[in-house]
Design a protein around this motif. Structure first.
Motif, PDB file in Angstrom:
ATOM      1  N   LEU A  63       0.826  -1.212   0.000  1.00  0.00           N
ATOM      2  CA  LEU A  63       0.000   0.000   0.000  1.00  0.00           C
ATOM      3  C   LEU A  63       0.861   1.262   0.000  1.00  0.00           C
ATOM      4  O   LEU A  63       0.507   2.252  -0.650  1.00  0.00           O
ATOM      5  CB  LEU A  63      -0.942  -0.011   1.201  1.00  0.00           C
ATOM      6  CG  LEU A  63      -2.024  -1.089   1.180  1.00  0.00           C
ATOM      7  CD1 LEU A  63      -2.828  -1.059   2.457  1.00  0.00           C
ATOM      8  CD2 LEU A  63      -2.909  -0.939  -0.032  1.00  0.00           C
ATOM      9  N   SER A  64       1.985   1.229   0.691  1.00  0.00           N
ATOM     10  CA  SER A  64       2.872   2.392   0.715  1.00  0.00           C
ATOM     11  C   SER A  64       3.453   2.658  -0.665  1.00  0.00           C
ATOM     12  O   SER A  64       3.510   3.807  -1.118  1.00  0.00           O
ATOM     13  CB  SER A  64       4.002   2.169   1.705  1.00  0.00           C
ATOM     14  OG  SER A  64       3.510   1.996   2.994  1.00  0.00           O
ATOM     15  N   LYS A  65       3.901   1.600  -1.330  1.00  0.00           N
ATOM     16  CA  LYS A  65       4.439   1.768  -2.687  1.00  0.00           C
ATOM     17  C   LYS A  65       3.359   2.231  -3.649  1.00  0.00           C
ATOM     18  O   LYS A  65       3.596   3.100  -4.489  1.00  0.00           O
ATOM     19  CB  LYS A  65       5.048   0.455  -3.174  1.00  0.00           C
ATOM     20  CG  LYS A  65       6.347   0.102  -2.514  1.00  0.00           C
ATOM     21  CD  LYS A  65       6.902  -1.190  -3.054  1.00  0.00           C
ATOM     22  CE  LYS A  65       8.203  -1.546  -2.356  1.00  0.00           C
ATOM     23  NZ  LYS A  65       8.734  -2.838  -2.836  1.00  0.00           N
ATOM     24  N   THR A  66       2.176   1.652  -3.509  1.00  0.00           N
ATOM     25  CA  THR A  66       1.078   2.039  -4.391  1.00  0.00           C
ATOM     26  C   THR A  66       0.685   3.486  -4.163  1.00  0.00           C
ATOM     27  O   THR A  66       0.374   4.203  -5.125  1.00  0.00           O
ATOM     28  CB  THR A  66      -0.134   1.110  -4.170  1.00  0.00           C
ATOM     29  OG1 THR A  66       0.284  -0.234  -4.337  1.00  0.00           O
ATOM     30  CG2 THR A  66      -1.242   1.423  -5.137  1.00  0.00           C
ATOM     31  N   GLU A  67       0.706   3.920  -2.907  1.00  0.00           N
ATOM     32  CA  GLU A  67       0.374   5.320  -2.614  1.00  0.00           C
ATOM     33  C   GLU A  67       1.328   6.256  -3.334  1.00  0.00           C
ATOM     34  O   GLU A  67       0.926   7.299  -3.855  1.00  0.00           O
ATOM     35  CB  GLU A  67       0.426   5.558  -1.108  1.00  0.00           C
ATOM     36  CG  GLU A  67       0.040   6.959  -0.691  1.00  0.00           C
ATOM     37  CD  GLU A  67       0.084   7.136   0.806  1.00  0.00           C
ATOM     38  OE1 GLU A  67      -0.777   7.871   1.322  1.00  0.00           O
ATOM     39  OE2 GLU A  67       0.971   6.547   1.455  1.00  0.00           O
TER      40      GLU A  67
END
Length: 124
Positions: free
Chosen positions: A51-55
């Motif tokens: 989720l952090s990378k996608t954000e």
């Protein structure tokens, strides 16, 4: 394709869960998962990395079109379900009991050391 608004809406829905359940205030998901660190199980931490990378990637519309949405939404669902399962009162109680157990163990070790010292010196 991941829609930026949908992603931001779900990310904003996670923020109150982090604040209420884990007492973590963060600006974004990367910071929230970083601060939660060892308090989360390994699988949830992996979802947090995703989720952090996608954000970060969803900020660019060209890259956002190339991302698959199914794993991201599944990760959101798993993280949300895990955070909803956490009982803040039981977590606090566990922290207090852990600290008290540590203090009790230290007192026991000091007392045992004192008795051994008394025995060694011949007072007992």
């Amino acid at each position: 394709m991941i829609d930026r608004q949908d992603f931001d809406t779900r990310a904003e829905a996670l923020r109150p869960l982090f604040e209420d359940r884990l007492r973590i205030k963060a600006r974004d998901l990367r910071e929230a998962f970083h601060r939660a660190g060892p308090e989360l199980p390994r699988g949830i931490r992996g979802d947090g990395v995703l989720l952090s990378k996608t954000e970060h990637l969803v900020a660019n519309p060209h890259i956002a079109r190339q991302l698959e949405d199914a794993p991201v939404w599944a990760a959101f669902n798993r993280v949300t379900a895990h955070l909803k399962e956490i009982d803040p009162k039981a977590r606090r109680r566990g922290i207090i009991l852990d600290r008290l157990a540590g203090v009790a163990f230290n007192i026991l070790v000091v007392f045992a050391g004192f008795v051994i010292w008394l025995w060694w010196r011949g007072y007992v």
